[in-house]
Scaffold this motif. Structure first.
Motif, PDB file in Angstrom:
ATOM      1  N   VAL A   1       9.732   4.685 -13.164  1.00 55.20           N
ATOM      2  CA  VAL A   1      10.403   3.429 -12.815  1.00 55.20           C
ATOM      3  C   VAL A   1      10.043   3.100 -11.371  1.00 55.20           C
ATOM      4  CG1 VAL A   1      12.604   2.240 -12.542  1.00 55.20           C
ATOM      5  CG2 VAL A   1      12.346   3.984 -14.324  1.00 55.20           C
ATOM      6  N   PRO A   2       9.313   2.002 -11.137  1.00 57.27           N
ATOM      7  CA  PRO A   2       8.968   1.665  -9.747  1.00 57.27           C
ATOM      8  C   PRO A   2      10.195   1.192  -8.971  1.00 57.27           C
ATOM      9  CG  PRO A   2       8.111   0.014 -11.268  1.00 57.27           C
ATOM     10  CD  PRO A   2       8.787   1.048 -12.106  1.00 57.27           C
ATOM     11  N   HIS A   3      10.262   1.542  -7.695  1.00 52.96           N
ATOM     12  CA  HIS A   3      11.326   1.031  -6.819  1.00 52.96           C
ATOM     13  C   HIS A   3      10.767  -0.117  -5.987  1.00 52.96           C
ATOM     14  CE1 HIS A   3      14.512   3.824  -7.641  1.00 52.96           C
ATOM     15  NE2 HIS A   3      13.744   4.875  -7.419  1.00 52.96           N
TER      16      HIS A   3
ATOM     17  N   ILE B   1       0.803  -1.232   0.000  1.00 51.29           N
ATOM     18  CA  ILE B   1       0.000   0.000   0.000  1.00 51.29           C
ATOM     19  C   ILE B   1       0.829   1.270   0.000  1.00 51.29           C
ATOM     20  CG2 ILE B   1      -2.046  -1.110   0.988  1.00 51.29           C
ATOM     21  CD1 ILE B   1      -1.405   0.006   3.620  1.00 51.29           C
ATOM     22  N   THR B   2       2.150   1.175   0.209  1.00 53.23           N
ATOM     23  CA  THR B   2       2.987   2.353   0.003  1.00 53.23           C
ATOM     24  C   THR B   2       4.108   1.964  -0.949  1.00 53.23           C
ATOM     25  OG1 THR B   2       4.655   2.039   1.707  1.00 53.23           O
ATOM     26  CG2 THR B   2       2.589   2.992   2.421  1.00 53.23           C
ATOM     27  N   GLN B   3       4.301   2.768  -1.980  1.00 53.23           N
ATOM     28  CA  GLN B   3       5.317   2.449  -2.984  1.00 53.23           C
ATOM     29  C   GLN B   3       6.098   3.678  -3.381  1.00 53.23           C
ATOM     30  OE1 GLN B   3       2.165   1.262  -5.181  1.00 53.23           O
ATOM     31  NE2 GLN B   3       2.258  -0.892  -4.612  1.00 53.23           N
ATOM     32  N   GLY B   4       7.328   3.452  -3.838  1.00 51.78           N
ATOM     33  CA  GLY B   4       8.159   4.549  -4.314  1.00 51.78           C
ATOM     34  C   GLY B   4       8.489   4.367  -5.779  1.00 51.78           C
ATOM     35  N   ALA B   5       8.739   5.488  -6.462  1.00 47.00           N
ATOM     36  CA  ALA B   5       9.091   5.417  -7.881  1.00 47.00           C
ATOM     37  C   ALA B   5       9.946   6.611  -8.261  1.00 47.00           C
ATOM     38  CB  ALA B   5       7.828   5.398  -8.740  1.00 47.00           C
ATOM     39  N   LEU B   6      10.751   6.425  -9.306  1.00 49.84           N
ATOM     40  CA  LEU B   6      11.391   7.558  -9.960  1.00 49.84           C
ATOM     41  C   LEU B   6      10.427   7.999 -11.058  1.00 49.84           C
ATOM     42  CD1 LEU B   6      13.549   9.511 -10.923  1.00 49.84           C
ATOM     43  CD2 LEU B   6      14.690   7.596 -12.059  1.00 49.84           C
TER      44      LEU B   6
END
Ligand SMILES: O=C(O)c1cc(C(=O)O)c2c(n1)C(=O)C(=O)c1cc(C(=O)O)[nH]c1-2
Ligand SMILES: [Ca+2]
Length: 697
Positions: free
Chosen positions: A463-465, A444-449
Motif C-alpha cells: 500500500v503506497p503512502h 523520487i522518495t516514497q514510502g509504503a506498507l
C-alpha cells in the motif's frame, strides 16, 4: 492474579494483556493475540485520551505496558509513566540532558523506549547514560555513564533490552566518528558485566579478544583515527530458545570505505548481525550483510526471530530487512545465510551468491571516480521503524522506503571532532525552484506498507503512502495491521490484503510503532505522534501551521475524547535583503550549509518547523549571526557554536546562502496565486517526468 513481575520468564510467556518489552516478547514479532478490536468493528475505534509531552520533536518510543500503566520516553530522554485508562501522568523523570549534546545526535533528540525488569524502568539518555528508576515512584535507583564522551561523541537513542538479570545497551555516533560496542550491566546495581566492541582499535594497543584480532585482518590503513563506526544503535535481541544475544551492527565511520580502509578489506563487523554469549559477551558467530559498507547501510534494523520451513526442513531463523534493500533469512543457530531477495528497488548489488553468502555488487556501486545515484539511499529501504509479523497471514509487514542518493567522495578528507565525518558530500544537486524541489522529493522518495512473504521471499501486497517516512507496525489477532503515517494519519489495514479500514488524523507526522493491551478486560491501542527523526529533520516540508506538542494517543472502541485542536498558523518574519549575489560565495555557502547545518535545519533551508526555519527568523537572528553561529551564544537552547570549524568568511557565505533562500521564499510568497498555480501545474508535470526517468536509475 497478582501484579505482573517482569522478568525473563514473563517476557518469554508474552501475556496478551501487557506489552512487557520493546518488541513485545523476545522474538520481537509485535503480534498481539487480542482480537476485541477487529476487522468487523475497527470503524468504531476512536480516541480515548491524548497526553501532550513537553516538546514537539520526533517521538519514536514503543511504550512498555504493565498492569494498566504505560512507561515511555519522549524527547531529550524524558521518561513518562501514564495511567493507560485515563492518560493521567503518574510520574515523570527528566535526566536533564544538556541541550548542547543534541547536536551530537545525527537524527533528532529521539529515544525508542524503556526496558522493565523486576520493578525497575531502565532507559538510555542522549548523553550516553543508563538509568534505572523505581517503576512505582519514578525515583532513581542507579545511574552509570556507558561511554567516555570526551573521547568520542556517543549518544543513546535505542531502547535497552533485559534478560537474565542483565541490561544490554549500545550507542550511536557513527556519522561523527566513534567506535561501536554493546555492553551488559547488572540490572540491580548498574555494575558493568561485559563489553563487546564491534570494530578493532589500533592493533598496536593490543586486542580485547580473538574476535577483534580476527576483525583487524579485514581492515587497512589507520581506521582507528576515525573510530571505524559499527554502532549498535537499535536492534539487540535475546533469543530465549538458544540463549544467544544478537546485535545489529551499524555503518562504517566515515561512510566512505576508501577513506576509512584505503587498501580494501571487508571491515568486520560493520553492517553485520553478530551473535554473542549473553552471560559474558563472547563472540559466537556473525553474518556480514554488506562487506566494506560504504553507503550508511546499517544492519541495526529490527531483528525478528522466527521458526520456518526452509527446503523442507524446520529452521530457527532471523528475518531481517536492513537498510541495504535485501530481505535476509539467516539460520540463527550458526549465522548461515539461507536466502536474500530485494524487497525494494536496489542498484548497488544485483543479488547474493548463496555459496559465498556475499552480495554481487554492480560496477558503479562504489562511486570511486565519480558521483553515483545509488538505491537505496542512506535513509535505507527500511530504517528503525519496527516491522510486525502475523502468524494468521504468514506475512512480515515492513514500513518500506523507496529512495536514492547521490554518493560522491569528498576531495580531501579532513576529520573534525564532533562534526559529521562521512567522506561523502551530503549536498545533492540543487533545484532552483522550491516548489519543484518539494515535488521532486515526493517523486523520487516514497514510502509504503509492504507485506512480505518470508517463505516465498516476495511481496504479497503493497500500500503506497503519500509521504516517505512512515511509522512502525503492529499486527493483531483481530486481522489488523496498525501504522502511523508521515502525513499524520494513524491507520488500520486488513492484514490479509491491505484494505484500509480506519484512519484518524493526528495533526502531526507519526513514526512510532503502536502497541495494544487491555485494562479491566477492555482492549486499547496506543501510539506516539511527533514528527522528526532522520528524514523528518533533513527533508523539510513547507507547512503553514506550527507543529503541535508531540503526543501520546490512545484509542478504544467507542472512544469519545474530543478531536485534537488545530495548530496555530506559523509566524513568518520577512527576511532582510540579500548580503551577496556572488555565485562563488553562494555555492560555498550552500556546500558549507550541507556539511554543518542541513541535518537539523533541513534541505534547502526548509526546516520541519520544530527546529527553527532559518528563512523565517526575526531580524535579531541575522544581526547576531556570528555570535550565534560561531560563538555559540545560544548553546543552552541547543544551537552550539562552530568557531572550531568555520572562519568568519565561511560563516558569511552560509549567511549569504540562507538569505538567498529566504528571499527566494519571500518572492515566491509575493507572487500572485494564479501564477503560482500555473507554475505548480507545470512543475508537477516536470516532476512526474523526472521522477519517472529516475526509476531507471
Ligand atoms: O550510525 C549511527 O550511529 C546512527 C545512529 C542513529 C541513531 O542513534 O538514531 C541513526 C543512524 N545512525 C542512521 O543511520 C539513521 O538512518 C537513523 C535514523 C534515525 C532516527 O531516529 O530517525 N536514527 C538513526
Ligand atoms: Ca548511521
Amino acid at each position: 492474579a497478582g501484579p505482573t513481575v517482569v522478568n525473563t520468564e514473563s517476557i518469554s510467556a508474552n501475556s496478551a494483556d501487557n506489552w512487557l518489552s520493546y518488541g513485545k516478547d523476545y522474538k520481537e514479532q509485535r503480534y498481539s493475540e487480542l482480537d476485541q478490536i477487529n476487522v468487523d468493528n475497527v470503524s468504531d475505534l476512536n480516541l480515548a485520551w491524548s497526553f501532550d509531552t513537553d516538546f514537539n520533536r520526533g517521538l519514536e518510543a514503543t511504550p512498555v505496558v504493565i498492569d494498566g500503566v504505560l512507561y515511555l520516553t519522549g524527547n531529550w530522554s524524558v521518561v513518562y509513566a501514564l495511567d493507560a485508562k485515563s492518560g493521567k501522568l503518574l510520574w515523570k523523570y527528566d535526566p536533564k540532558v544538556p541541550r548542547e549534546w543534541g547536536k551530537m545526535a545525527c537524527c533528532d533528540v529521539v529515544n525508542r523506549g524503556v526496558a522493565a525488569y523486576e520493578g525497575k524502568i531502565i532507559f538510555g539518555t542522549l548523553d550516553a547514560r543508563l538509568i534505572a528508576l523505581d517503576a512505582a515512584t519514578g525515583e532513581r535507583i542507579w545511574e552509570v555513564l556507558t561511554a567516555d564522551t570526551s573521547v568520542y561523541p556517543y549518544t543513546i537513542t535505542g531502547a535497552p533490552r533485559v534478560a537474565k538479570g542483565k541490561v544490554f545497551i549500545g550507542n550511536g555516533g557513527a556519522e561523527y566518528g566513534v567506535r561501536g560496542y554493546v555492553s551488559a550491566y547488572d540490572v540491580n546495581t548498574g555494575e558493568q558485566q561485559w563489553r563487546f566492541y564491534t570494530v578493532p582499535a589500533n592493533p598496536a594497543d593490543g586486542f580485547e579478544n580473538q574476535a577483534m584480532e580476527a576483525a583487524a585482518k579485514t581492515w587497512t590503513g589507520e581506521w582507528w583515527n576515525y573510530g571505524g563506526g559499527g554502532t549498535v544503535w537499535d536492534a539487540i535481541v535475546y533469543d530465549d530458545e538458544l540463549d544467544q544475544l544478537y546485535i545489529g551492527v551499524g555503518n562504517g565511520s566515515p561512510w566512505n570505505a576508501k577513506v576509512r580502509s584505503p587498501d580494501g578489506g571487508d571491515n568486520l563487523y560493520l553492517s553485520s548481525i553478530v551473535a554473542l554469549n549473553p552471560d559474558n559477551g563472547d563472540y559466537l558467530w556473525h553474518y556480514q550483510e554488506t562487506p566494506a559498507e560504504s553507503w550508511d547501510y546499517t544492519a541495526t534494523q529490527h531483528i525478528m526471530l522466527a521458526d520456518m520451513a526452509f527446503d523442507g526442513q524446520e529452521r530457527k531463523v532471523i528475518w531481517h530487512a536492513p537498510k541495504n534493500g535485501f530481505f535476509f533469512v539467516i539460520d540463527r543457530t550458526n549465522g548461515e545465510l539461507l536466502s536474500a531477495e530485494p524487497y525494494s528497488d536496489v542498484n548497488w548489488a544485483s543479488h547474493y551468491d548463496l555459496e559465498t553468502g556475499r552480495p554481487v555488487e554492480t560496477k558503479n556501486a562504489r562511486y570511486l571516480t565519480k558521483a553515483q545515484m545509488i538505491r537505496p539511499s542512506s535513509m535505507g529501504a527500511h530504517n528503525w521503524q519496527a516491522m510486525a509479523y502475523s502468524p494468521q497471514t504468514g506475512l512480515v509487514y515492513i514500513p518500506a522506503i523507496n529512495s536514492l542518493f547521490e554518493y560522491k567522495s569528498v576531495k580531501n578528507y579532513l576529520h573534525e571532532w564532533g562534526q559529521w565525518n562521512l567522506g561523502v558530500y551530503t549536498q545533492q544537486q540543487s533545484v532552483s525552484d522550491p516548489i519543484l524541489a518539494q515535488l521532486l522529493t515526493s517523486k523520487i522518495t516514497q514510502g509504503a506498507l509492504l507485506a512480505w512473504d518470508p517463505v516465498k521471499q516476495e511481496a504479497a501486497w503493497e500500500v503506497p503512502h503519500k509521504l516517505t517516512w512512515n511509522g512502525g507496525l503492529l499486527a493483531t489477532a483481530g486481522g489488523l495491521v496498525f501504522q502511523g503515517a508521515a502525513d499524520g494519519d494513524v491507520l488500520a489495514f486488513r492484514a490479509d490484503n491491505g484494505e484500509k479500514l480506519w484512519s484518524f488524523n493526528a495533526n502531526t507526522g507519526v513514526m512510532a510503532p503502536p502497541v495494544t493491551y487491555t485494562v479491566n478486560g477492555e482492549q486499547y491501542i496506543t501510539i506516539l505522534a511527533g514528527w522528526g527523526g532522520a528524514f523528518g529533520l533533513i527533508a523539510g516540508l513547507e507547512r503553514e501551521v506550527a507543529p503541535p506538542p508531540s503526543r501520546v494517543l490512545t484509542f478504544k472502541l467507542g472512544g469519545s475524547a474530543l478531536a485534537l485542536p488545530a495548530n496555530p498558523l506559523k509566524k513568518i518574519h520577512e527576511p532582510p535583503v540579500r548580503i551577496s549575489s556572488d555565485q562563488n560565495i553562494l555555492e560555498e555557502g550552500r556546500s558549507l550549509y550541507y556539511a554543518y547545518c542541513s541535518a537539523c535545519h533541513g534541505t534547502e533551508v526548509i526546516s520541519n518547523g520544530a527546529i527553527p526555519d532559518l528563512r523565517h527568523l526575526p531580524t535579531a537572528f541575522h544581526d547576531n549571526f556570528n555570535a550565534i553561529v560561531l560563538d555559540g551564544v545560544m548553546k543552552k537552547a541547543g544551537m552550539v557554536g562552530f568557531s572550531d570549524v568555520l572562519t568568519e568568511e565561511q560563516a558569511f557565505a552560509i549567511h549569504a546562502y540562507i538569505l538567498e533562500q529566504a528571499n527566494i521564499d519571500r518572492e515566491r510568497r509575493a507572487q500572485s496565486s494564479w501564477w503560482v498555480a500555473i507554475k505548480t501545474w507545470f512543475f508537477k508535470i516536470v516532476a512526474a517526468v523526472l521522477g519517472f526517468a529516475m526509476t531507471f536509475v
